[in-house]
Design a protein around this motif. Structure first.
Motif, PDB file in Angstrom:
ATOM      1  N   ASN A 145       0.877  -1.168   0.000  1.00  0.00           N
ATOM      2  CA  ASN A 145       0.000   0.000   0.000  1.00  0.00           C
ATOM      3  C   ASN A 145       0.916   1.221   0.000  1.00  0.00           C
ATOM      4  N   TRP A 146       1.152   1.774  -1.183  1.00  0.00           N
ATOM      5  CA  TRP A 146       2.129   2.850  -1.300  1.00  0.00           C
ATOM      6  C   TRP A 146       1.702   4.105  -0.548  1.00  0.00           C
ATOM      7  N   ASN A 147       0.428   4.343  -0.414  1.00  0.00           N
ATOM      8  CA  ASN A 147      -0.018   5.502   0.349  1.00  0.00           C
ATOM      9  C   ASN A 147       0.410   5.380   1.808  1.00  0.00           C
ATOM     10  N   VAL A 148       0.272   4.181   2.355  1.00  0.00           N
ATOM     11  CA  VAL A 148       0.708   3.940   3.736  1.00  0.00           C
ATOM     12  C   VAL A 148       2.216   4.021   3.834  1.00  0.00           C
ATOM     13  N   PHE A 149       2.911   3.336   2.945  1.00  0.00           N
ATOM     14  CA  PHE A 149       4.373   3.326   2.995  1.00  0.00           C
ATOM     15  C   PHE A 149       4.937   4.743   2.965  1.00  0.00           C
ATOM     16  N   LEU A 150       4.512   5.535   2.006  1.00  0.00           N
ATOM     17  CA  LEU A 150       5.106   6.861   1.843  1.00  0.00           C
ATOM     18  C   LEU A 150       4.759   7.797   2.990  1.00  0.00           C
ATOM     19  N   ASN A 151       3.530   7.737   3.468  1.00  0.00           N
ATOM     20  CA  ASN A 151       3.151   8.627   4.562  1.00  0.00           C
ATOM     21  C   ASN A 151       3.834   8.248   5.874  1.00  0.00           C
ATOM     22  N   VAL A 152       4.010   6.965   6.119  1.00  0.00           N
ATOM     23  CA  VAL A 152       4.708   6.535   7.345  1.00  0.00           C
ATOM     24  C   VAL A 152       6.199   6.854   7.243  1.00  0.00           C
ATOM     25  N   ILE A 153       6.812   6.525   6.113  1.00  0.00           N
ATOM     26  CA  ILE A 153       8.236   6.814   5.945  1.00  0.00           C
ATOM     27  C   ILE A 153       8.477   8.318   6.002  1.00  0.00           C
ATOM     28  N   ASN A 154       7.533   9.100   5.535  1.00  0.00           N
ATOM     29  CA  ASN A 154       7.643  10.556   5.600  1.00  0.00           C
ATOM     30  C   ASN A 154       7.900  11.026   7.025  1.00  0.00           C
ATOM     31  N   VAL A 155       7.269  10.373   7.970  1.00  0.00           N
ATOM     32  CA  VAL A 155       7.436  10.728   9.384  1.00  0.00           C
ATOM     33  C   VAL A 155       8.660  10.031   9.979  1.00  0.00           C
ATOM     34  N   GLU A 156       8.748   8.723   9.776  1.00  0.00           N
ATOM     35  CA  GLU A 156       9.769   7.918  10.449  1.00  0.00           C
ATOM     36  C   GLU A 156      11.185   8.244   9.987  1.00  0.00           C
ATOM     37  N   ALA A 157      11.361   8.574   8.697  1.00  0.00           N
ATOM     38  CA  ALA A 157      12.706   8.778   8.152  1.00  0.00           C
ATOM     39  C   ALA A 157      13.112  10.244   8.108  1.00  0.00           C
ATOM     40  N   GLU A 158      12.378  11.100   8.780  1.00  0.00           N
ATOM     41  CA  GLU A 158      12.709  12.519   8.774  1.00  0.00           C
ATOM     42  C   GLU A 158      14.124  12.752   9.296  1.00  0.00           C
ATOM     43  N   ASN A 159      14.485  12.030  10.344  1.00  0.00           N
ATOM     44  CA  ASN A 159      15.833  12.142  10.908  1.00  0.00           C
ATOM     45  C   ASN A 159      16.606  10.837  10.774  1.00  0.00           C
TER      46      ASN A 159
END
Length: 243
Positions: A145-159
């Protein structure tokens, strides 16, 4: 909802994309040589594959990496080049003609506009290509589910986020059943999600020296991520950076 912003051709962050770089270098090669020779099975000939291995400077698939396990290189030995060849023909930027790969008018036109080219190839590469063909364990499915992947990684990989933490976030703690040889869920998450994001230039991976485990890698968003993507979790990321 996943939305890609239109990028100017001189957008500096486009330099982070190995996929775009590979396309542009392929276009330049065709312009100089008139085409790329094809094998009987319609793959790119070795002389071009060897040239591409040296010129593309692809993360994890550099010339040194490839020749460490191959005496000569065929197209199928250089996975990113196979992907580029597939995209070029599928997106109708070029075609096979009398033993050569040639650009057609659409390919010639878009080759002069890197920003527009990125906007064409990146969503298609991420969302339309079946990346599971490259996994060693295709029978171990992961819910895509690319919508989930991208939105979660957007937060988790910020730093920066460890691969193991991303695996845990998406699929929970690994159990014994995931380890016939190694964590196949992590392997498939890497091959089908994280690596395509790296190859399009949206993520960067830093792996400890001599480590072959993506669990130990740190994944961080590149400047291209913020330039190109507009995501639902952007306000959340922005609030976190203000505190």
């Amino acid at each position: 909802m996943i939305e890609f912003r239109s990028l100017a051709d001189d957008e500096p962050s486009l330099s982070y994309s190995p996929l775009l770089r590979g396309f542009l270098k392929t276009f330049a090669y065709v312009a100089e040589h008139g085409g790329i020779g094809l094998t009987a099975s319609k793959g790119f000939k070795r002389n071009f594959v060897h040239w591409a291995a040296a010129e593309f400077d692809w993360p994890g698939h550099t010339e040194a990496d490839l020749f460490a396990v191959n005496k000569v290189l065929n197209e199928q030995d250089f996975i990113p080049l196979s992907d580029i060849h597939f995209l070029l023909t599928t997106l109708k930027m070029g075609r096979h003609y009398k033993g050569q790969f040639k650009l057609i008018k659409a390919g010639m036109e878009v080759s002069q506009h890197p920003g527009r080219l990125f906007g064409i190839i990146t969503p298609f590469y991420l969302f339309e290509i079946d990346h599971s063909v490259w996994t060693r364990f295709p029978d171990t499915e992961i819910m895509l589910n690319w919508n989930v992947f991208l939105n979660v990684i957007n937060v988790e990989a910020e730093n920066g986020a460890l691969g193991a933490d991303l695996r845990r976030t998406f699929y929970g703690e690994p159990t014994a059943e995931h380890f016939p040889h190694y964590d196949v869920v992590m392997a498939n998450l890497y091959t089908q999600v994280l690596r395509p994001l790296i190859w399009t230039g949206l993520l960067q991976e830093t792996r400890p020296a001599k480590s072959f485990r993506s669990q130990e890698s740190v994944f961080m968003k590149t400047p291209l991520w913020n330039a190109a993507l507009k995501l639902e979790t952007d306000p959340q990321v922005k609030r976190a950076t203000l505190h």
